[in-house]
Design an enzyme around this catalytic site. Sequence first.
Site, PDB file in Angstrom:
ATOM      1  N   LYS A  38      31.889  69.718  30.825  1.00  0.00           N
ATOM      2  CA  LYS A  38      32.439  68.467  30.279  1.00  0.00           C
ATOM      3  C   LYS A  38      31.983  67.273  31.115  1.00  0.00           C
ATOM      4  CE  LYS A  38      36.692  69.318  32.918  1.00  0.00           C
ATOM      5  NZ  LYS A  38      38.039  69.921  32.826  1.00  0.00           N
ATOM      6  N   TYR A 263      29.889  38.492  48.116  1.00  0.00           N
ATOM      7  CA  TYR A 263      30.947  37.757  47.411  1.00  0.00           C
ATOM      8  C   TYR A 263      32.159  37.517  48.301  1.00  0.00           C
ATOM      9  CZ  TYR A 263      28.782  38.324  42.789  1.00  0.00           C
ATOM     10  OH  TYR A 263      27.957  38.250  41.700  1.00  0.00           O
TER      11      TYR A 263
HETATM   12  C1  LIG Z   1      38.107  71.052  33.726  1.00  0.00           C
HETATM   13  C2  LIG Z   1      38.812  72.312  33.435  1.00  0.00           C
HETATM   14  C3  LIG Z   1      38.467  73.499  34.116  1.00  0.00           C
HETATM   15  C4  LIG Z   1      37.494  73.541  35.280  1.00  0.00           C
HETATM   16  O1  LIG Z   1      38.203  73.264  36.485  1.00  0.00           O
HETATM   17  P1  LIG Z   1      37.455  73.262  37.894  1.00  0.00           P
HETATM   18  O2  LIG Z   1      38.553  72.991  38.880  1.00  0.00           O
HETATM   19  O3  LIG Z   1      36.467  72.161  37.837  1.00  0.00           O
HETATM   20  O4  LIG Z   1      36.818  74.588  38.062  1.00  0.00           O
HETATM   21  C5  LIG Z   1      39.071  74.677  33.702  1.00  0.00           C
HETATM   22  N1  LIG Z   1      39.987  74.687  32.712  1.00  0.00           N
HETATM   23  C6  LIG Z   1      40.374  73.565  32.070  1.00  0.00           C
HETATM   24  C7  LIG Z   1      41.412  73.663  31.001  1.00  0.00           C
HETATM   25  C8  LIG Z   1      39.817  72.342  32.413  1.00  0.00           C
HETATM   26  O5  LIG Z   1      40.219  71.231  31.787  1.00  0.00           O
END
Ligand SMILES: *Cc1c(COP(=O)(O)O)cnc(C)c1O
Length: 367
Positions: A38, A263
């Site tokens: 993601k 700035y």
């Molecule tokens: C993002 C996510 C993961 C991955 O978690 P990590 O700590 O990055 O391994 C697993 N399960 C769900 C539901 C997530 O939203």
Amino acid sequence: MTNNHVTKLQINLNAVSFNLDFFKSKLQKNTKILAVVKAFGYGSEAISIAKKIQNDVSYFAVAYTHEGVALRDAGINNPILVLHPQLSNLQLIIDRCLEPNLYNYTILNSFIDLAEAQKLKNYPVHIKFNTGLNRLGFNSKDVDEICKKINSTNSIKIASIFSHLAASEDKNEREFSKKQISLFNEISDNFENNIGYKPMMHMCNTSGIINYPEAHFDMVRLGIGLYGFANEESITNQLKNVMTLSSVISQIHTIKEGESVGYNRSFIAQNDMKTATIPIGHADGIHRKLGNGVGYVKINGEKAPIVGNVCMDMIMVDLTSIDCNINDDVIIFDNQQTINDLANKSSTISYELITAISQRVKRETIS
Ligand SMILES: *Cc1c(COP(=O)(O)O)cnc(C)c1O
């Protein structure tokens, strides 16, 4: 137009494979891996990573539907779980063979209505249970009613049921995590009895893989670990760094004692000094908290602290004691320790720092 920005994020695909193998070595032979890609692969490059590991993982997961569509457009054929679909995305999910997480009655009923209207049979879906995070998911008391609904149709098939640990990285919350795991086991037994077949079960993210081997179940959801972090130094040190963020020196200034830089004149030179202007700013993901000497970059192996406020498109750094020229390379980070250090210094965590690297920064993969 292709991005020809000099400020670039290099993504080492072999390091991703190495990290995947590391986590695989912590699993039983039959435990499947779902790779979480993601948010552009945690700010890196989801498509190149997915292509690299598509034959080594069972599933991919994305948060939102259009992220899954991007993987399909790139030719990724693995099952893709959409963790947080919205009502308005359900048709697109079906059109692109994505697999929705159905996390409440509204989305479950809507999806079944849509699937029935299109005469779908056994469309794979996933049911999420809330065991304590209180974010997404049905509650344990919903099992009977959900299953009644599921049993009333042959349009969907439950590919998996899953839950998410609230504090998998926190050893002080072991008792809470264990309660979540046992509640999930109860839910699963009840669910299986009600629907008459056994969907896959999954619960662990990266820290869960390390800390709760008893909760690996049929599959684990590996996210941050793929990108080289494990919320725990001793494990992170065994992983390979995936992301290197670099730029170049655009201009070098000689600053006289008493002159200001940047700035709001937040920096006033106490001595004559030399600064460099670097083409990366808060719009690229350099947090403003890193300004005024808090953060730093590396030039020719030496630390150059950020001088004055971080601008939208640039930072200025102190290179009084560094021998360098215009167009020399500037490293913002090239290892997990620096990423964690910069994250600490901007009051955040590696997850936020890497996902904040904006799309203006060029992505380049090496393998
Ligand atoms: C993002 C996510 C993961 C991955 O978690 P990590 O700590 O990055 O391994 C697993 N399960 C769900 C539901 C997530 O939203």
